[in-house]
Design a protein around this motif. Structure first.
Motif, PDB file in Angstrom:
ATOM      1  N   SER A   1       0.357  -1.223  -0.010  1.00  0.00           N
ATOM      2  CA  SER A   1       1.466  -2.180  -0.067  1.00  0.00           C
ATOM      3  C   SER A   1       1.003  -3.506  -0.679  1.00  0.00           C
ATOM      4  CB  SER A   1       2.056  -2.418   1.327  1.00  0.00           C
ATOM      5  OG  SER A   1       1.088  -2.913   2.230  1.00  0.00           O
ATOM      6  N   THR A   2      -0.241  -3.907  -0.400  1.00  0.00           N
ATOM      7  CA  THR A   2      -0.793  -5.119  -1.014  1.00  0.00           C
ATOM      8  C   THR A   2      -0.912  -4.947  -2.524  1.00  0.00           C
ATOM      9  OG1 THR A   2      -2.055  -5.658   0.984  1.00  0.00           O
ATOM     10  CG2 THR A   2      -2.763  -6.698  -1.071  1.00  0.00           C
ATOM     11  N   MET A   3      -1.464  -3.809  -2.961  1.00  0.00           N
ATOM     12  CA  MET A   3      -1.585  -3.529  -4.384  1.00  0.00           C
ATOM     13  C   MET A   3      -0.219  -3.457  -5.051  1.00  0.00           C
ATOM     14  SD  MET A   3      -4.818  -3.459  -4.907  1.00  0.00           S
ATOM     15  CE  MET A   3      -4.823  -2.882  -6.598  1.00  0.00           C
ATOM     16  N   SER A   4       0.736  -2.841  -4.368  1.00  0.00           N
ATOM     17  CA  SER A   4       2.082  -2.689  -4.926  1.00  0.00           C
ATOM     18  C   SER A   4       2.778  -4.034  -5.077  1.00  0.00           C
ATOM     19  CB  SER A   4       2.911  -1.761  -4.031  1.00  0.00           C
ATOM     20  OG  SER A   4       2.335  -0.477  -3.956  1.00  0.00           O
ATOM     21  N   LEU A   5       2.676  -4.872  -4.068  1.00  0.00           N
ATOM     22  CA  LEU A   5       3.276  -6.205  -4.143  1.00  0.00           C
ATOM     23  C   LEU A   5       2.660  -7.012  -5.281  1.00  0.00           C
ATOM     24  CD1 LEU A   5       3.464  -7.032  -0.334  1.00  0.00           C
ATOM     25  CD2 LEU A   5       5.419  -6.854  -1.882  1.00  0.00           C
ATOM     26  N   TYR A   6       1.352  -6.864  -5.451  1.00  0.00           N
ATOM     27  CA  TYR A   6       0.667  -7.583  -6.535  1.00  0.00           C
ATOM     28  C   TYR A   6       1.206  -7.143  -7.893  1.00  0.00           C
ATOM     29  CZ  TYR A   6      -2.884  -8.478 -10.072  1.00  0.00           C
ATOM     30  OH  TYR A   6      -3.515  -8.839 -11.227  1.00  0.00           O
ATOM     31  N   PHE A   7       1.257  -5.841  -8.135  1.00  0.00           N
ATOM     32  CA  PHE A   7       1.671  -5.351  -9.452  1.00  0.00           C
ATOM     33  C   PHE A   7       3.156  -5.613  -9.727  1.00  0.00           C
ATOM     34  CE2 PHE A   7      -2.180  -2.588  -9.312  1.00  0.00           C
ATOM     35  CZ  PHE A   7      -2.711  -2.974 -10.528  1.00  0.00           C
TER      36      PHE A   7
END
Length: 276
Positions: free
Chosen positions: A88-94
């Motif tokens: 979810s952290t990676m997804s929010l970043y991208f």
């Protein structure tokens, strides 16, 4: 003695340089990232499961008193929480902070944009879905029923397709943001197992789940469908399989999310009624 030490240092540096070349040339090179990240995700799943078992045995008294099935679910939920935080952290970043999928970027069609990092993140997630699905099937129905198998199968297939082809990374990450709800869902199970169903923490947890689910699994999916509508011409350029997955998988997951949201709302009402 000094000469022997220098030889040891030189030998160590030689092995270190060889290892770095191996990592750069194979493990982290673009053609191998999908495979190494998936395998890495599976291995991390196993390591985290063993660590959860070890740490919980020594630091959580309630863990010892659980049944074998409950201890398995305890460890399984620990892993799913860690995966959820990561993806979810990676997804929010991208989706919201990276310029990779910006409409103002001249990097080509957004449906075909990807990087080594985005591929790696999706690969780790595929490794998790494979491992967790295998665990759910092995322990069926103790860790979840048909709906969990369907959810993991659809998610795993869609994420794997996006990772291997490089298509639709943006929409894959949009869907994976929904994993932000997993830690609070797991926390509810831990509170229930610990006998804290009547506590204030349990009530607060229910309220947080309601709003997190509403935002991440209802409103965000609506935003994704609207985004697909605005960029329909670019989505049409995808391979037919990718085009179908962009529409069918999020739609199926959205229906499941609505069904679970109804149960969450019903459960929250019961909890609030008991406290009045």
């Amino acid at each position: 003695m000094a000469r022997s030490q220098r030889r040891s240092v030189l030998a160590l540096k030689s092995y270190q340089n060889q290892a770095e070349v191996l990592v750069r040339s194979y493990l982290l090179s673009d053609p191998f990232i999908p495979y190494t990240s998936v395998i890495g995700g599976i291995l991390v799943y196993k390591v985290l499961y063993d660590l959860s078992q070890l740490i919980s045995t020594f630091y959580f008294r309630s863990y010892i008193g659980l049944t074998k099935i409950q201890r398995t679910e305890w460890n399984n939920r620990c892993i799913s929480t860690i995966h959820a935080i990561f993806i979810s952290t990676m997804s929010l970043y991208f989706v919201f902070w990276s310029n990779l999928f910006s409409d103002h970027s001249s990097a080509g069609l957004l449906t075909f944009r990807n990087t080594s990092l985005s591929t790696f993140a999706l690969g780790v997630s595929v490794g998790y879905f494979i491992s967790d699905l295998a665990m759910i099937c092995w322990m069926y129905p103790s860790l979840g029923g048909v709906e969990y198998i369907l959810h993991h199968s659809l998610s795993g297939i869609a994420v794997a397709y996006s990772m291997f082809t490089g298509e639709g990374h943006l929409y894959t990450f949009m869907v994976l943001i929904s994993e932000v709800t997993t830690p609070v869902i797991n926390m509810r199970w831990y509170l229930d197992t610990a006998g804290l169903k009547r506590s204030l923490a349990y009530l607060i947890n229910g309220v947080v789940i309601f709003f997190a689910w509403l935002v991440a699994r209802i409103l965000l999916f609506g935003y994704m469908f609207y985004h697909v509508y605005l960029h329909h011409s670019q989505v049409m350029e995808m391979h037919p399989i990718g085009f179908v997955l962009v529409f069918t998988v999020p739609m199926a997951l959205a229906v499941m999310n609505l069904m679970w949201f109804g149960k969450i709302l019903k459960g929250l009402r019961k909890t609030l009624a008991k406290r009045n």
